[in-house]
Scaffold this active site. Structure first.
Site, PDB file in Angstrom:
ATOM      1  N   ASP A  38      24.649  30.222  47.587  1.00 20.53           N
ATOM      2  CA  ASP A  38      24.285  29.149  46.647  1.00 20.53           C
ATOM      3  C   ASP A  38      24.119  27.810  47.386  1.00 20.53           C
ATOM      4  O   ASP A  38      23.191  27.041  47.098  1.00 20.53           O
ATOM      5  CB  ASP A  38      25.357  28.983  45.568  1.00 20.53           C
ATOM      6  CG  ASP A  38      25.234  30.031  44.459  1.00 20.53           C
ATOM      7  OD1 ASP A  38      24.131  30.592  44.292  1.00 20.53           O
ATOM      8  OD2 ASP A  38      26.238  30.281  43.771  1.00 20.53           O
TER       9      ASP A  38
ATOM     10  N   THR B 103      28.744  37.647  40.471  1.00 19.81           N
ATOM     11  CA  THR B 103      28.589  36.512  39.555  1.00 19.81           C
ATOM     12  C   THR B 103      29.801  36.401  38.636  1.00 19.81           C
ATOM     13  O   THR B 103      30.791  37.124  38.804  1.00 19.81           O
ATOM     14  CB  THR B 103      27.242  36.607  38.796  1.00 19.81           C
ATOM     15  OG1 THR B 103      27.039  35.380  38.095  1.00 19.81           O
ATOM     16  CG2 THR B 103      27.203  37.767  37.800  1.00 19.81           C
TER      17      THR B 103
ATOM     18  N   GLY C  56      29.922  18.148  36.561  1.00 15.94           N
ATOM     19  CA  GLY C  56      30.597  19.446  36.522  1.00 15.94           C
ATOM     20  C   GLY C  56      31.347  19.649  37.822  1.00 15.94           C
ATOM     21  O   GLY C  56      30.989  19.047  38.856  1.00 15.94           O
ATOM     22  N   ALA C  57      32.400  20.465  37.760  1.00 16.68           N
ATOM     23  CA  ALA C  57      33.224  20.663  38.969  1.00 16.68           C
ATOM     24  C   ALA C  57      33.638  22.128  39.110  1.00 16.68           C
ATOM     25  O   ALA C  57      34.693  22.435  39.655  1.00 16.68           O
ATOM     26  CB  ALA C  57      34.453  19.759  38.917  1.00 16.68           C
ATOM     27  N   GLY C  58      32.786  23.055  38.638  1.00 17.62           N
ATOM     28  CA  GLY C  58      33.056  24.482  38.752  1.00 17.62           C
ATOM     29  C   GLY C  58      32.506  25.032  40.071  1.00 17.62           C
ATOM     30  O   GLY C  58      32.293  24.287  41.040  1.00 17.62           O
ATOM     31  N   GLY C  59      32.243  26.357  40.082  1.00 18.85           N
ATOM     32  CA  GLY C  59      31.814  27.025  41.306  1.00 18.85           C
ATOM     33  C   GLY C  59      30.513  26.477  41.869  1.00 18.85           C
ATOM     34  O   GLY C  59      30.402  26.232  43.078  1.00 18.85           O
ATOM     35  N   ALA C  60      29.511  26.278  41.008  1.00 18.54           N
ATOM     36  CA  ALA C  60      28.218  25.797  41.495  1.00 18.54           C
ATOM     37  C   ALA C  60      28.334  24.365  42.007  1.00 18.54           C
ATOM     38  O   ALA C  60      27.733  23.999  43.024  1.00 18.54           O
ATOM     39  CB  ALA C  60      27.178  25.882  40.380  1.00 18.54           C
TER      40      ALA C  60
ATOM     41  N   TYR D 104      18.054  26.854  34.923  1.00 15.30           N
ATOM     42  CA  TYR D 104      16.636  27.170  35.164  1.00 15.30           C
ATOM     43  C   TYR D 104      15.988  27.890  33.986  1.00 15.30           C
ATOM     44  O   TYR D 104      14.813  28.217  34.012  1.00 15.30           O
ATOM     45  CB  TYR D 104      16.488  28.033  36.427  1.00 15.30           C
ATOM     46  CG  TYR D 104      17.428  29.206  36.453  1.00 15.30           C
ATOM     47  CD1 TYR D 104      17.156  30.367  35.758  1.00 15.30           C
ATOM     48  CD2 TYR D 104      18.625  29.115  37.146  1.00 15.30           C
ATOM     49  CE1 TYR D 104      18.039  31.425  35.750  1.00 15.30           C
ATOM     50  CE2 TYR D 104      19.525  30.169  37.154  1.00 15.30           C
ATOM     51  CZ  TYR D 104      19.226  31.325  36.452  1.00 15.30           C
ATOM     52  OH  TYR D 104      20.113  32.361  36.443  1.00 15.30           O
TER      53      TYR D 104
ATOM     54  N   LYS E  67      33.347  35.470  40.953  1.00 12.39           N
ATOM     55  CA  LYS E  67      32.987  34.728  42.165  1.00 12.39           C
ATOM     56  C   LYS E  67      34.209  34.242  42.948  1.00 12.39           C
ATOM     57  O   LYS E  67      34.175  34.130  44.159  1.00 12.39           O
ATOM     58  CB  LYS E  67      32.110  33.526  41.811  1.00 12.39           C
ATOM     59  CG  LYS E  67      30.642  33.879  41.594  1.00 12.39           C
ATOM     60  CD  LYS E  67      29.818  32.626  41.378  1.00 12.39           C
ATOM     61  CE  LYS E  67      28.354  32.902  41.603  1.00 12.39           C
ATOM     62  NZ  LYS E  67      27.520  31.699  41.541  1.00 12.39           N
TER      63      LYS E  67
ATOM     64  N   ASN F 247      29.068  34.798  46.439  1.00 12.84           N
ATOM     65  CA  ASN F 247      28.034  35.385  45.578  1.00 12.84           C
ATOM     66  C   ASN F 247      27.343  36.553  46.272  1.00 12.84           C
ATOM     67  O   ASN F 247      26.493  37.198  45.676  1.00 12.84           O
ATOM     68  CB  ASN F 247      27.009  34.332  45.126  1.00 12.84           C
ATOM     69  CG  ASN F 247      26.061  33.938  46.229  1.00 12.84           C
ATOM     70  OD1 ASN F 247      26.375  34.071  47.415  1.00 12.84           O
ATOM     71  ND2 ASN F 247      24.897  33.447  45.864  1.00 12.84           N
TER      72      ASN F 247
HETATM   73  P1  NAP Z   1      31.573  27.305  36.090  1.00  6.83           P
HETATM   74  O1  NAP Z   1      32.279  27.662  37.359  1.00  6.83           O
HETATM   75  O2  NAP Z   1      32.016  27.905  34.809  1.00  6.83           O
HETATM   76  O3  NAP Z   1      31.613  25.695  35.972  1.00  6.83           O
HETATM   77  C1  NAP Z   1      31.002  25.018  34.907  1.00  6.83           C
HETATM   78  C2  NAP Z   1      31.364  23.544  34.956  1.00  6.83           C
HETATM   79  O4  NAP Z   1      30.671  22.914  33.879  1.00  6.83           O
HETATM   80  C3  NAP Z   1      32.856  23.253  34.732  1.00  6.83           C
HETATM   81  O5  NAP Z   1      33.207  22.089  35.418  1.00  6.83           O
HETATM   82  C4  NAP Z   1      32.903  23.040  33.214  1.00  6.83           C
HETATM   83  O6  NAP Z   1      33.998  22.266  32.784  1.00  6.83           O
HETATM   84  C5  NAP Z   1      31.627  22.244  33.016  1.00  6.83           C
HETATM   85  N1  NAP Z   1      31.171  22.284  31.639  1.00  6.83           N
HETATM   86  C6  NAP Z   1      30.931  23.367  30.857  1.00  6.83           C
HETATM   87  N2  NAP Z   1      30.512  22.982  29.636  1.00  6.83           N
HETATM   88  C7  NAP Z   1      30.512  21.622  29.647  1.00  6.83           C
HETATM   89  C8  NAP Z   1      30.196  20.643  28.667  1.00  6.83           C
HETATM   90  N3  NAP Z   1      29.774  20.982  27.431  1.00  6.83           N
HETATM   91  N4  NAP Z   1      30.286  19.335  29.010  1.00  6.83           N
HETATM   92  C9  NAP Z   1      30.703  18.979  30.251  1.00  6.83           C
HETATM   93  N5  NAP Z   1      31.043  19.869  31.220  1.00  6.83           N
HETATM   94  C10 NAP Z   1      30.935  21.171  30.919  1.00  6.83           C
HETATM   95  O7  NAP Z   1      30.007  27.658  36.199  1.00  6.83           O
HETATM   96  P2  NAP Z   1      29.118  27.595  37.519  1.00  6.83           P
HETATM   97  O8  NAP Z   1      29.113  28.915  38.184  1.00  6.83           O
HETATM   98  O9  NAP Z   1      29.526  26.390  38.287  1.00  6.83           O
HETATM   99  O10 NAP Z   1      27.650  27.407  36.885  1.00  6.83           O
HETATM  100  C11 NAP Z   1      27.257  26.198  36.275  1.00  6.83           C
HETATM  101  C12 NAP Z   1      25.777  26.274  35.910  1.00  6.83           C
HETATM  102  O11 NAP Z   1      25.005  26.353  37.105  1.00  6.83           O
HETATM  103  C13 NAP Z   1      25.397  27.522  35.090  1.00  6.83           C
HETATM  104  O12 NAP Z   1      24.469  27.167  34.116  1.00  6.83           O
HETATM  105  C14 NAP Z   1      24.764  28.443  36.100  1.00  6.83           C
HETATM  106  O13 NAP Z   1      23.799  29.316  35.522  1.00  6.83           O
HETATM  107  C15 NAP Z   1      24.083  27.423  37.011  1.00  6.83           C
HETATM  108  N6  NAP Z   1      23.864  27.958  38.354  1.00  6.83           N
HETATM  109  C16 NAP Z   1      22.584  27.980  38.784  1.00  6.83           C
HETATM  110  C17 NAP Z   1      22.311  28.470  40.049  1.00  6.83           C
HETATM  111  C18 NAP Z   1      20.877  28.504  40.534  1.00  6.83           C
HETATM  112  O14 NAP Z   1      20.595  29.254  41.469  1.00  6.83           O
HETATM  113  N7  NAP Z   1      20.011  27.699  39.977  1.00  6.83           N
HETATM  114  C19 NAP Z   1      23.348  28.930  40.884  1.00  6.83           C
HETATM  115  C20 NAP Z   1      24.649  28.868  40.396  1.00  6.83           C
HETATM  116  C21 NAP Z   1      24.897  28.379  39.118  1.00  6.83           C
HETATM  117  P3  NAP Z   1      35.177  22.956  31.925  1.00  6.83           P
HETATM  118  O15 NAP Z   1      35.977  23.746  32.927  1.00  6.83           O
HETATM  119  O16 NAP Z   1      35.884  21.777  31.357  1.00  6.83           O
HETATM  120  O17 NAP Z   1      34.526  23.834  30.910  1.00  6.83           O
END
Ligand code: NAP
Length: 272
Positions: free
Chosen positions: A104, A64, A126-130, A217, A68, A89
């Site tokens: 994922d 995590t 959003g455009a991160g890992g998830a 969640y 990742k 993951n």
């Molecule tokens: P990540 O790689 O850090 O990406 C986060 C994304 O959200 C980035 O694009 C970030 O943009 C954007 N962001 C953060 N704060 C923001 C805000 N205030 N306004 C607008 N955009 C914002 O994280 P991730 O791994 O993708 O995870 C994202 C979420 O998904 C987390 O809450 C995680 O717990 C959840 N998730 C859930 C599962 C599941 O099984 N349900 C699996 C994976 C992830 P910036 O780069 O500009 O900050």
């Protein structure tokens, strides 16, 4: 003896031990699931843990934040989905090689199936890992995907790697009038303890008839989900995806199917 674990930092709030210990119990397998808190600069420790997977001292690991993506060069091979998503993951050993996989994406897709959702168009926030895993899963289903990020360059980069994805700026003007059968929150906005926050712009109506899927969640009903339900839309959190991705990892490591309701029951006391 099956030895599993999670690499990340920090790990204090992880629900993975609860899920995987329940899976081991339900499968009647003797084993453990440990937390390996490794800071991002500690490449030696990461290599050590990967070697343990190679020698099978560890059966497999989850990965995590913040590893990742950074772990990729340390692995011997990636599955095609992990390569495309550019994030792992789950890691395991196959014929002496350490393989990186991503559960994922199929976890999200299978949870959509649970809701019998077959969107033709989707908007991912959003455009991160998830977001990359979700976009991968949706593109594989021939869904037209738009990705909106507050930094448009992040959305553009994702769109450059996934054919057919449209990049958008995450603001009210850009999202107004976007049609989508499905809206996915792939940002952490609304996650505990920021319970009142939502990533959807204030006063902007949701796309008509859309299903809202919040990857967050914890809490079980986020502000985004609450607002969408108040607007008469179907809205769910990512609890089902969390369970699916864990079950798929467990199946890769042990070859054993695990009942999803067993995992849901195990998780219930830990949820808000
Ligand atoms: P990540 O790689 O850090 O990406 C986060 C994304 O959200 C980035 O694009 C970030 O943009 C954007 N962001 C953060 N704060 C923001 C805000 N205030 N306004 C607008 N955009 C914002 O994280 P991730 O791994 O993708 O995870 C994202 C979420 O998904 C987390 O809450 C995680 O717990 C959840 N998730 C859930 C599962 C599941 O099984 N349900 C699996 C994976 C992830 P910036 O780069 O500009 O900050």
């Amino acid at each position: 003896m099956i030895r599993l674990g999670l690499i990340g930092f920090p790990l204090v709030h992880s629900l993975s031990p609860v899920l995987h210990q329940a899976a081991l119990r339900a499968a009647g397998l003797e084993g453990s699931y440990s937390l390996y808190a490794v800071e991002s600069h500690n490449t030696d420790r990461l290599r050590e843990l990967i070697d343990c997977v190679r020698t099978r001292d560890l059966t497999g690991l989850n990965v995590t934040i913040p590893h990742k993506r950074s772990l990729l060069p340390l692995l011997d091979a990636l599955t095609s989905s992990a390569r495309m998503i550019c994030a792992v993951n789950t890691i395991y050993s196959l014929n002496g090689r350490v393989i990186g996989d991503n559960t994922d994406a199929p976890g999200f897709a299978r949870d959509l199936d649970r809701f019998e959702a077959t969107p033709a168009s989707a908007l991912v926030l959003g455009a991160g890992g998830a977001a990359r895993a979700v976009a991968y899963a949706l593109c594989n289903r021939a869904c037209a995907v738009s990705v909106a990020a507050r930094d448009i360059r992040q959305a553009q980069q994702l769109a450059g790697e996934f054919a057919g994805v449209t990049p958008l700026h995450l603001d009210a003007d850009s999202l107004a009038g976007v049609h989508a059968d499905l809206v996915v929150n792939a940002t952490p906005v609304g996650m505990f303890p920021n319970l009142g926050e939502t990533v959807w712009p204030a006063d902007l109506p949701f796309p008509a008839g859309a299903m809202i899927y919040d990857l967050v969640y914890n809490p079980m009903e986020t502000q985004l989900v609450r607002s969408a339900r108040a607007a008469g839309l179907r809205a769910v959190t990512g609890l089902g995806m969390l369970i699916e991705q864990a079950a798929l990892s467990f199946e890769l490591w042990t070859g054993t199917h695990v009942q999803r309701d067993v995992l849901m029951d195990a998780l219930a006391p830990s949820l808000y």
